[in-house]
Motif scaffolding. Structure first.
Motif, short mmCIF file in Angstrom:
data_model
loop_
_atom_site.label_atom_id
_atom_site.label_comp_id
_atom_site.label_asym_id
_atom_site.label_seq_id
_atom_site.Cartn_x
_atom_site.Cartn_y
_atom_site.Cartn_z
N UNK A 3 -0.58 16.10 9.95
CA UNK A 3 0.37 17.06 9.88
C UNK A 3 0.03 19.10 9.85
N UNK A 4 -1.50 19.03 9.50
CA UNK A 4 -1.89 19.60 8.63
C UNK A 4 -3.50 20.00 8.95
N UNK A 5 -3.95 20.70 8.32
CA UNK A 5 -5.47 20.73 7.77
C UNK A 5 -5.90 20.72 6.27
N UNK A 6 -5.31 21.12 5.24
CA UNK A 6 -5.06 21.51 4.34
C UNK A 6 -4.82 19.59 3.74
N UNK A 7 -3.78 20.20 2.86
CA UNK A 7 -2.87 18.91 2.37
C UNK A 7 -2.12 18.02 2.96
N UNK A 8 -1.40 18.53 4.03
CA UNK A 8 -0.93 17.77 4.90
C UNK A 8 -2.00 17.03 5.87
N UNK A 9 -3.69 16.89 5.83
CA UNK A 9 -4.18 16.51 6.29
C UNK A 9 -4.62 14.77 6.95
N UNK A 10 -3.48 14.53 5.91
CA UNK A 10 -3.08 12.77 6.37
C UNK A 10 -1.38 12.41 5.43
N UNK A 11 -0.89 12.47 6.29
CA UNK A 11 0.82 11.81 5.98
C UNK A 11 1.30 10.38 6.48
N UNK A 12 1.15 10.14 5.55
CA UNK A 12 1.90 9.04 6.61
C UNK A 12 0.96 7.46 5.85
N UNK A 13 1.86 6.37 6.92
CA UNK A 13 0.27 5.00 5.99
C UNK A 13 -1.02 5.28 6.32
N UNK A 14 -1.67 4.50 5.47
CA UNK A 14 -2.59 4.22 5.83
C UNK A 14 -3.23 2.82 6.72
N UNK B 93 0.72 -1.24 0.25
CA UNK B 93 -0.02 -0.18 0.43
C UNK B 93 0.60 1.18 0.14
N UNK B 94 2.28 1.34 0.39
CA UNK B 94 3.15 2.46 0.70
C UNK B 94 2.59 3.80 1.44
N UNK B 95 3.08 4.50 1.40
CA UNK B 95 2.36 5.36 2.13
C UNK B 95 1.81 7.00 1.62
N UNK B 96 1.46 8.14 2.13
CA UNK B 96 1.01 9.10 1.25
C UNK B 96 2.20 9.86 2.02
N UNK B 97 1.97 11.14 1.23
CA UNK B 97 3.01 12.78 1.86
C UNK B 97 2.25 13.91 1.28
N UNK B 98 0.30 13.38 1.52
CA UNK B 98 -0.24 14.22 1.40
C UNK B 98 -1.92 15.46 0.23
N UNK B 99 -2.66 15.71 0.40
CA UNK B 99 -2.98 16.07 -0.80
C UNK B 99 -3.15 14.98 -2.25
N UNK B 100 -3.58 13.32 -1.11
CA UNK B 100 -3.91 12.25 -2.41
C UNK B 100 -2.61 11.35 -2.39
N UNK B 101 -1.42 12.16 -2.16
CA UNK B 101 -0.73 11.23 -3.35
C UNK B 101 -0.03 10.14 -2.71
N UNK B 102 0.53 9.32 -3.68
CA UNK B 102 0.60 7.64 -2.85
C UNK B 102 1.76 7.67 -3.69
N UNK B 103 3.19 7.14 -2.38
CA UNK B 103 4.78 6.09 -2.74
C UNK B 103 4.24 4.86 -2.34
N UNK B 104 4.50 3.68 -3.75
CA UNK B 104 4.58 2.54 -3.01
C UNK B 104 5.47 2.09 -3.74
N UNK B 105 5.01 0.91 -3.85
CA UNK B 105 6.87 0.38 -5.23
C UNK B 105 6.42 -0.31 -6.60
N UNK B 106 5.24 0.17 -7.16
CA UNK B 106 4.00 0.22 -8.40
C UNK B 106 4.74 1.40 -8.68
N UNK B 107 5.12 2.64 -7.91
CA UNK B 107 5.08 3.98 -8.31
C UNK B 107 4.16 5.00 -7.97
N UNK B 108 5.17 5.56 -7.66
CA UNK B 108 4.92 7.48 -7.02
C UNK B 108 4.31 8.23 -7.44
N UNK B 109 3.01 9.09 -7.40
CA UNK B 109 2.40 9.94 -7.95
C UNK B 109 2.40 11.47 -7.22
N UNK B 110 2.35 12.70 -7.77
CA UNK B 110 3.32 14.02 -7.64
C UNK B 110 2.67 14.25 -5.97
#
Length: 638
Positions: A434-445, A315-332
């Motif tokens: 870590x925030x209320x806008x883009x960083x409302x979700x930060x890290x793994x789900x 599943x990877x993790x997210x760095x905010x704003x709906x991004x995804x960092x995983x072994x199959x690819x990394x979104x902006x």
């Protein structure tokens, strides 16, 4: 006289028992206060050292003490809120540094074990079993609310742990009042939820390691009732050796996952070493600030390990704003602040075979789970070998039991469930907002990581455990089955079946009879209940048929006109009584005129002076409305 004065004041057995009990409970309470105070003191010392070493410290150290209290609550999983931000809105800080969490958990664990191991009067190693109930002493002559002999002088482990938690939570409440205000304050609801949960779970683990099941047996009444409602198979799985095997396999699998996550994190740091170095040097220029950055990076290093675990599971993790960092690819992902650990993340849209090697992480965790889930089969196979070929230190086969494939699969399934739960909890603690806008979700789900860990463990661990069992038990004779029960004669079986069928039919028949009797009684009561009679002069009578639809005046005269006319005539015009020969004086012109005069006299001048003109009975129009005599004329009079 000297003998009496030489003797000091002595306490009776009851007084000594109550004193020992109060001393034990007081020691437990003070232990909880010390555990919380030592944790707060350690954080305060560390923060004050950094505040003193800073080249531009605040003039008042209260900010540093406030920050120490905030970090202590953050180490328990509570959320912080930043009141001063660039946008003016409050911003949450919900990422728990796992290394900070180790300090209060270790203090709770060590203090709890110390209290449980030193308090019991029967020894410093173990608690005795529950003694048998002895006959109660005779009641005192004078009535009392609580007799002294009813007080147990030796408090149980649960009572001691309760007083220990009471002391710990009392300090927590005082610290919450102090840290609930300021530019960075603790959210009260999260503190009231997470601190008691962390403290209770840690103390429960300490009690289990210290005195075993004696700390939880007997269970409270409500917990015991809930436990009794569980299926018998699940209770046997949790209490027997299957539960121990599943716990061992789950622990091994989780340790392998953490080891693989740490390896991935170190490889990422080495691969992106230039970016990490630039982030470290560009963040601050003085040595005190760099030391602070290094300490903060070390504190967040276990979080990085959990992030690597989520990355390896898929599943990877997210760095905010709906991004995804995983072994199959990394979104902006949005722009991140300069921090050394943020430089280890891969670039967007970069993938390749090197990233696909992370598939070895779930494979290694599944193989570890399979090995330890089938370890009992290996022990049995080693114990059943001949003495000449038996390994040194192997126990005889009588101390090991045969494990079937169902038991092995069940143990592997329970271990997989444990791996999923632990992975979800770690992912939930390592990530957050870590925030209320883009960083409302930060890290793994947490739910994605837990579901991925459970799926991989079931997919690899359960078949691997069955294969390992078959491999280790190859050539090992199966133990003889227990002697079967004597076969019962066929007529006895038929007799038992007939009794069961008769009993079932009787129960169902009795239930059907009760239902029928209840329905019959209700029907009879409803039929015998008196009902209100319909009005005599109802406009739409039940006896009327479509063939008898006539103007209301004529139907009224045929059925009930005589009585009503008599009543009206008796009340208003007694000289105009109905003709007993069957005529219709009620509709004569003279009768109508008299009736109109009586109504006009009784109306007080509300009615007109002219008299209505009506058509005779024979000239009634064909389209007259049945039952409405006023429709007999075009003027509506009558």
């Amino acid at each position: 006289m000297s003998q009496l004065t030489d003797r000091g004041p002595t306490l009776s057995s009851r007084g000594r028992a109550s004193t020992q009990r109060s001393s034990a409970l007081g020691t437990a309470f003070v232990g909880g206060v010390l555990a919380a105070g030592l944790g707060l003191g350690a954080f305060a010392v560390a923060v004050l050292l950094l505040w003193v070493a800073s080249p531009y410290p605040d003039t008042n150290p209260s900010r540093a003490l406030h920050l120490a209290a905030d970090l202590w609550f953050l180490a328990h999983g509570s959320d912080l809120v930043r009141a001063v931000t660039a946008s003016g809105a409050e911003s949450p800080v919900a990422v728990t540094p796992l290394l900070l969490m180790a300090l209060p958990v270790w203090l709770l664990y060590r203090t709890g074990r110390h209290i449980l191991e030193t308090t019991p009067p029967y020894g410093d190693t173990a608690w005795p079993p529950v003694p048998s109930v002895s006959p109660a002493p005779p009641a005192p002559s004078s009535p009392t609310l609580l007799h002294l002999d009813d007080i147990d002088p030796d408090p149980g482990p649960r009572l001691l742990l309760g007083w220990f938690l009471a002391g710990y939570l009392s300090v927590t409440g005082a610290a919450l009042l102090y840290a609930s205000e300021g530019p960075l304050y603790v959210e009260p609801l999260s503190a009231l939820l997470y601190v008691p949960v962390v403290a209770t779970l840690t103390v429960a683990v300490a009690a289990w390691h210290s005195i075993g099941r004696a700390a939880f047996v007997p269970l409270p009444d409500r917990v015991q009732r809930l436990y009794d409602r569980l299926p018998s198979g699940l209770c046997a799985a949790l209490e027997g050796r299957r539960g121990v095997t599943a716990l061992r396999a789950a622990t091994a699998s989780v340790l392998v996952l953490l080891l693989c996550g740490a390896l991935l994190a170190l490889l990422a740091l080495g691969w992106h070493a230039p970016a990490v170095r630039d982030g470290f040097l560009g963040l601050t220029h003085d040595w005190s600030g760099r030391c602070t950055v290094v300490l903060l990076s070390l504190v967040l290093l276990p979080n990085t390990v959990v992030w690597g675990l989520a990355y390896g599971l898929g599943p990877g993790f997210t760095l905010g704003a709906g991004s995804t960092v995983g072994p199959l690819g990394t979104s902006g992902h949005p722009g991140l602040p300069h921090f050394p650990l943020f430089g280890m993340f891969p670039e967007p849209d970069v993938t390749g075979p090197l990233y696909w090697l992370t598939a070895a992480v779930p494979l290694a965790a599944g193989l570890a789970l399979a090995r330890y889930a089938a370890l009992s089969a290996k022990s049995y196979a080693a114990a059943t070998r001949p003495v000449a070929t038996r390994p040194a230190g192997a126990e005889p086969a009588c101390r090991h039991e045969w494990t079937g494939w169902r038991e092995t699969a069940a143990a592997a399934g329970l271990a997989a469930l444990g791996v999923g739960v632990v992975s979800a909890v770690l992912a939930g603690l390592a990530g957050g907002a870590l925030g209320s806008a883009a960083l409302a979700r930060f890290g793994p789900s947490w739910w994605q990581t837990g579901l991925a860990a459970l799926s991989w463990a079931l997919l690899i661990g359960v078949p691997g455990a069955l294969v390992a069992r078959l491999w280790w038990l190859r050539g090992v004779p199966r133990p003889p089955k227990p002697a079967p029960r004597p076969r019962v004669k066929l007529r006895v079986r038929f007799g038992r079946a007939a009794k069961r069928l008769t009993r079932a039919v009787g129960c169902w028949s009795w239930a059907a009879c009760r239902f029928a009797w209840t329905a019959l009684a209700r029907t009879a009561s409803r039929s015998l209940r008196p009902r209100p009679r319909p009005r005599r002069h109802a406009r739409h009578a039940r006896g009327r048929t479509p063939d008898s639809r006539e103007p209301y005046d004529y139907a009224y005269d045929r059925g009930h006109g005589t009585g009503c006319a008599a009543e009206y005539a008796s009340g208003y015009a007694p000289e105009y009584a109905p003709d007993p020969d069957g005529g219709h004086p009620w509709h004569d012109a003279s009768t109508r005129s008299a009736r109109w005069s009586a109504l006009r006299a009784s109306s007080g001048g509300l009615m007109t002076d002219f008299e209505p003109t009506t058509l005779p009975h024979e000239e009634a129009p064909e389209n007259a409305v049945p039952g409405n005599a006023s429709a007999a004329t075009h003027k509506g009079g009558g």
